[in-house]
Design a protein around this motif. Structure first.
Motif, PDB file in Angstrom:
ATOM      1  N   GLY A  29       0.544  -1.220  -0.106  1.00 14.79           N
ATOM      2  CA  GLY A  29       0.070  -0.057  -0.079  1.00 14.79           C
ATOM      3  C   GLY A  29       0.859   1.358   0.027  1.00 14.79           C
ATOM      4  O   GLY A  29      -0.026   2.447   0.161  1.00 14.79           O
ATOM      5  N   ALA A  30       2.059   1.301  -0.061  1.00 11.26           N
ATOM      6  CA  ALA A  30       3.131   2.487  -0.186  1.00 11.26           C
ATOM      7  C   ALA A  30       3.091   2.949  -1.456  1.00 11.26           C
ATOM      8  O   ALA A  30       2.649   2.342  -2.449  1.00 11.26           O
ATOM      9  N   LYS A  31       3.345   4.509  -1.478  1.00 10.81           N
ATOM     10  CA  LYS A  31       3.417   5.008  -2.728  1.00 10.81           C
ATOM     11  C   LYS A  31       4.901   5.261  -2.905  1.00 10.81           C
ATOM     12  O   LYS A  31       5.617   5.782  -1.958  1.00 10.81           O
ATOM     13  N   VAL A  32       5.486   4.821  -3.977  1.00  7.67           N
ATOM     14  CA  VAL A  32       6.996   4.729  -3.931  1.00  7.67           C
ATOM     15  C   VAL A  32       7.442   5.637  -5.191  1.00  7.67           C
ATOM     16  O   VAL A  32       6.784   5.782  -6.443  1.00  7.67           O
ATOM     17  N   ILE A  33       8.246   6.716  -5.120  1.00  8.08           N
ATOM     18  CA  ILE A  33       8.528   7.741  -6.005  1.00  8.08           C
ATOM     19  C   ILE A  33      10.150   7.646  -6.246  1.00  8.08           C
ATOM     20  O   ILE A  33      10.879   7.606  -5.019  1.00  8.08           O
ATOM     21  N   PRO A  34      10.492   7.631  -7.380  1.00  8.29           N
ATOM     22  CA  PRO A  34      11.943   7.547  -7.816  1.00  8.29           C
ATOM     23  C   PRO A  34      12.776   8.830  -7.245  1.00  8.29           C
ATOM     24  O   PRO A  34      12.036   9.853  -7.750  1.00  8.29           O
ATOM     25  N   SER A  35      13.938   8.928  -6.643  1.00  5.20           N
ATOM     26  CA  SER A  35      14.566  10.145  -6.079  1.00  5.20           C
ATOM     27  C   SER A  35      15.617  10.502  -6.867  1.00  5.20           C
ATOM     28  O   SER A  35      16.640   9.269  -6.857  1.00  5.20           O
ATOM     29  N   PRO A  36      16.129  11.644  -7.350  1.00  5.47           N
ATOM     30  CA  PRO A  36      15.332  12.844  -7.113  1.00  5.47           C
ATOM     31  C   PRO A  36      14.080  12.730  -8.103  1.00  5.47           C
ATOM     32  O   PRO A  36      14.038  12.179  -9.254  1.00  5.47           O
ATOM     33  N   SER A  37      13.052  13.601  -7.614  1.00  7.75           N
ATOM     34  CA  SER A  37      11.864  13.641  -8.158  1.00  7.75           C
ATOM     35  C   SER A  37      11.408  15.194  -8.585  1.00  7.75           C
ATOM     36  O   SER A  37      12.010  16.041  -7.932  1.00  7.75           O
ATOM     37  N   ASN A  38      10.427  15.342  -9.309  1.00  8.54           N
ATOM     38  CA  ASN A  38       9.861  16.719  -9.352  1.00  8.54           C
ATOM     39  C   ASN A  38       8.911  16.917  -8.474  1.00  8.54           C
ATOM     40  O   ASN A  38       8.139  18.040  -8.511  1.00  8.54           O
ATOM     41  N   THR A  39       8.746  16.181  -7.351  1.00  7.49           N
ATOM     42  CA  THR A  39       7.499  16.275  -6.402  1.00  7.49           C
ATOM     43  C   THR A  39       8.093  17.156  -5.242  1.00  7.49           C
ATOM     44  O   THR A  39       7.075  17.474  -4.473  1.00  7.49           O
ATOM     45  N   THR A  40       9.410  17.709  -5.320  1.00  3.99           N
ATOM     46  CA  THR A  40       9.594  18.488  -4.094  1.00  3.99           C
ATOM     47  C   THR A  40      10.715  19.681  -4.508  1.00  3.99           C
ATOM     48  O   THR A  40      11.392  19.426  -5.379  1.00  3.99           O
ATOM     49  N   ASP A  41      10.831  20.414  -3.920  1.00  6.81           N
ATOM     50  CA  ASP A  41      12.093  21.484  -4.251  1.00  6.81           C
ATOM     51  C   ASP A  41      13.357  21.069  -4.313  1.00  6.81           C
ATOM     52  O   ASP A  41      14.262  21.160  -5.046  1.00  6.81           O
ATOM     53  N   SER A  42      13.670  20.210  -3.302  1.00  6.94           N
ATOM     54  CA  SER A  42      14.970  19.504  -2.968  1.00  6.94           C
ATOM     55  C   SER A  42      15.132  18.690  -4.240  1.00  6.94           C
ATOM     56  O   SER A  42      16.490  18.756  -4.879  1.00  6.94           O
ATOM     57  N   GLY A  43      14.399  18.044  -4.522  1.00  6.27           N
ATOM     58  CA  GLY A  43      14.489  17.097  -5.904  1.00  6.27           C
ATOM     59  C   GLY A  43      14.546  17.857  -7.184  1.00  6.27           C
ATOM     60  O   GLY A  43      15.526  17.412  -7.897  1.00  6.27           O
ATOM     61  N   ARG A  44      13.875  19.005  -7.271  1.00  6.83           N
ATOM     62  CA  ARG A  44      13.980  19.716  -8.705  1.00  6.83           C
ATOM     63  C   ARG A  44      15.241  20.434  -8.654  1.00  6.83           C
ATOM     64  O   ARG A  44      15.885  20.447  -9.821  1.00  6.83           O
ATOM     65  N   LYS A  45      15.915  20.893  -7.452  1.00  2.00           N
ATOM     66  CA  LYS A  45      17.067  21.407  -7.500  1.00  2.00           C
ATOM     67  C   LYS A  45      18.201  20.773  -8.080  1.00  2.00           C
ATOM     68  O   LYS A  45      18.892  20.818  -8.823  1.00  2.00           O
ATOM     69  N   ILE A  46      18.036  19.207  -7.520  1.00  2.00           N
ATOM     70  CA  ILE A  46      19.295  18.529  -7.874  1.00  2.00           C
ATOM     71  C   ILE A  46      19.197  18.076  -9.389  1.00  2.00           C
ATOM     72  O   ILE A  46      20.189  17.847 -10.075  1.00  2.00           O
ATOM     73  N   LEU A  47      17.638  17.784  -9.939  1.00  6.07           N
ATOM     74  CA  LEU A  47      17.480  17.459 -11.195  1.00  6.07           C
ATOM     75  C   LEU A  47      18.194  18.777 -12.120  1.00  6.07           C
ATOM     76  O   LEU A  47      18.449  18.308 -13.289  1.00  6.07           O
ATOM     77  N   GLU A  48      18.003  20.025 -11.799  1.00  2.00           N
ATOM     78  CA  GLU A  48      18.296  21.051 -12.419  1.00  2.00           C
ATOM     79  C   GLU A  48      20.009  20.837 -12.706  1.00  2.00           C
ATOM     80  O   GLU A  48      20.303  21.141 -13.721  1.00  2.00           O
ATOM     81  N   GLY A  49      20.509  20.619 -11.495  1.00  2.00           N
ATOM     82  CA  GLY A  49      21.921  20.678 -11.475  1.00  2.00           C
ATOM     83  C   GLY A  49      22.296  19.312 -12.368  1.00  2.00           C
ATOM     84  O   GLY A  49      23.418  19.300 -13.133  1.00  2.00           O
ATOM     85  N   ASP A  50      21.806  18.391 -12.376  1.00  2.00           N
ATOM     86  CA  ASP A  50      22.010  17.034 -13.033  1.00  2.00           C
ATOM     87  C   ASP A  50      20.828  16.061 -13.365  1.00  2.00           C
ATOM     88  O   ASP A  50      20.443  15.297 -12.484  1.00  2.00           O
ATOM     89  N   PRO A  51      20.083  16.158 -14.568  1.00  2.00           N
ATOM     90  CA  PRO A  51      19.139  15.734 -14.915  1.00  2.00           C
ATOM     91  C   PRO A  51      19.321  14.113 -15.034  1.00  2.00           C
ATOM     92  O   PRO A  51      18.049  13.365 -14.940  1.00  2.00           O
ATOM     93  N   ASN A  52      20.243  13.661 -15.258  1.00  2.00           N
ATOM     94  CA  ASN A  52      20.407  12.200 -15.535  1.00  2.00           C
ATOM     95  C   ASN A  52      21.106  11.295 -14.118  1.00  2.00           C
ATOM     96  O   ASN A  52      21.485  10.383 -14.260  1.00  2.00           O
ATOM     97  N   THR A  53      21.061  12.325 -12.899  1.00  2.00           N
ATOM     98  CA  THR A  53      21.620  11.604 -11.701  1.00  2.00           C
ATOM     99  C   THR A  53      20.772  10.340 -11.529  1.00  2.00           C
ATOM    100  O   THR A  53      19.635  10.403 -11.241  1.00  2.00           O
ATOM    101  N   GLY A  54      21.608   9.337 -10.908  1.00  2.00           N
ATOM    102  CA  GLY A  54      20.873   8.277 -10.272  1.00  2.00           C
ATOM    103  C   GLY A  54      20.389   8.496  -8.996  1.00  2.00           C
ATOM    104  O   GLY A  54      19.729   7.631  -8.328  1.00  2.00           O
TER     105      GLY A  54
END
Ligand SMILES: *Cc1c(COP(=O)(O)O)cnc(C)c1O
Length: 459
Positions: A182-207
């Motif tokens: 029943g859990a919701k699983v979101i791969p991180s970094p994601s665009n659901t948070t400010d910290s995730g979006r910031k990391i994606l901006e720096g490196d969109p292909n990060t694992g």
């Protein structure tokens, strides 16, 4: 011929611990206080309560209560999968031809496959008692997320899991188990948070990394009504919950008058090792035993053996309180080819202090040698070990072989923290001989050290 000591030493339900053991109460030299990252003053409960459950915070900051009662509602949860067996490794001893006695406490008998359920239960129980409706967390290899999904399924809370992206791609079945509970699983970094979006901006292909997933989960907890954050390792209250491992081990050994000479555990954030050794370390601190304690970490993430004992953040976004611990720096990211788990940059403050004071030893092992030890173990004992746990196996085998040389009949006890059924990709790489050892250079480590906060306490 029947053995005097059974292969599996089980406890009865009524012999299970009713209290957790808080080692800090018996430490003359306590770990340094947790600091507020803004004021650099020791944190008070109100600083942490917007993020963590109240009871977790109370336990985190409690340095004086030796025995903390396990509420009936948690004992009830534990009875679903505990007590776990303490196993005499007769078969491994025979293969090694060692005079040593080897025992291991096996925490992999539940569906999450590891010890993490021991803390997932209590943390979820506290959240429910406090009237919260959901929890947010991160998971790296997936064991913690699975344990949390099980606990939230049991107690009836919603759960969001930020799963390190590479790991969610490598381990789709882990994700499936969490989602089925029943859990919701979101791969991180994601665009659901400010910290995730910031990391994606720096490196969109990060694992992704554990530190980054932690930042996303904390942000979600802080922004969602009725939601708190839960962490599966590193913090003192997590280690406290894991002392059920050590208390059961001690009760089982005491039945046969067995005293360990050496205790060994793998160390990522330190919770299973700390939980296993706490009651025995308490005896050592009281001058009642001379047991050696050994932490085993991967050579690619060596926070004990090559880290620094300084104040550092728990996450890469630098949002958590500051912990004085053995750390490689919150920005440290282990080499991508590292398959064996235990990837966290820091180490539990209690264990860090014990290490600093010479009461706990540590050693680092390379992953190919760790997998070799895992295969030797599974052929002898029949259990497919988690790569994490196999670090402890490696050290236990080495100590047993040393006994073979010297003829000493030492008692070696190690923690088998989990099973490796979801780590078969790593075993496949090992079998295909594509697993290699990449030990960080001093320059690699320096990049991590550069992210340690520049505060007066670290001078
Ligand atoms: C998470 C995990 C570890 C590492 O965590 P610690 O807090 O250091 O115990 C070790 N073994 C297994 C099987 C795990 O799932």
């Amino acid at each position: 011929m029947k053995n005097k000591i059974p292969t599996r030493i089980y406890l009865n339900e009524d012999e299970m611990p009713k209290f957790w053991y808080n080692l800090r109460a018996d430490m003359k030299n306590k770990p340094d206080p947790i600091l507020h990252p803004g004021t650099l003053k020791p944190v008070v409960p109100a600083d942490m309560e917007p993020i963590f459950c109240k009871e977790s915070v109370r336990q985190e900051l409690d340095e004086t209560t030796r025995f903390i009662p396990i509420p009936e509602g948690i004992q009830d949860f534990y009875r679903a999968f505990r007590p776990s067996p303490l196993i005499r490794a007769y078969y491994l001893e025979k293969v090694l031809g060692t005079p040593a006695e080897i025992y291991y406490k096996f925490e992999g008998t539940n569906t999450s496959g590891s010890h993490k359920l021991n803390s997932a239960g209590p943390q979820t129980f506290f959240a429910k008692e406090e009237g919260l409706t959901s929890l947010a967390t991160e998971t790296g290899a997936g064991q913690w997320g699975t344990a949390m999904a099980m606990a939230c399924g049991f107690y009836g809370l919603d759960l969001t899991v930020y799963m390190v992206k590479v790991s969610s791609e490598q381990k789709p079945y882990r994700k499936a188990v969490m989602e089925t509970y029943g859990a919701k699983v979101i791969p991180s970094p994601s665009n659901t948070t400010d910290s995730g979006r910031k990391i994606l901006e720096g490196d969109p292909n990060t694992g992704g990394s554990l530190g980054c997933a932690i930042s996303e989960a904390i942000e979600t907890a802080a922004k969602t009504k009725g939601c708190r954050y839960v962490l599966g390792s590193v913090l003192n209250h997590v280690l406290l919950h894991q002392t059920v491992i050590g208390l059961e081990t001690k009760a089982a050994l005491d039945k046969y008058g067995i005293k360990p000479d050496i205790m060994i555990g793998c160390a990522g954030g330190g919770s299973n090792l700390g939980g296993l050794i706490s009651p025995f370390m308490g005896e050592k601190l009281a001058g009642k035993s001379d047991t050696r304690f050994i932490a085993v970490e991967p050579a690619s993430c060596p926070s004990f053996t090559r880290g620094r004992y300084v104040y550092d953040f728990g996450d890469t976004a630098k949002t958590t309180p500051l912990l004085r611990m053995q750390t490689l720096g919150n920005g440290y990211i282990p080499s991508a080819n590292h398959a064996g788990g235990l990837r966290y940059h820091g180490m539990n403050p209690v264990l860090s202090k014990l290490y600093k004071d010479g009461l706990l030893e540590a050693q680092a092992e390379t992953q190919t040698e760790v997998f070799e030890a895992a295969v030797k173990f599974m052929k002898a004992e029949g259990i497919l070990p988690a790569p994490e746990s196999s670090h402890a196996i490696k050290a236990a085998i080495d100590e047993a072989l040393l006994c073979k040389k010297t003829g000493e009949k030492k008692v070696i006890v190690f923690g088998l923290s989990g099973t490796g059924y979801f780590d078969l990709q790593a075993y496949m790489s090992y079998n295909a001989k594509t697993l290699s050892d990449k030990v960080p250079t001093d320059e690699d480590l320096q990049k991590g050290f550069d992210t340690i906060p520049d505060i007066p306490q670290n001078k």
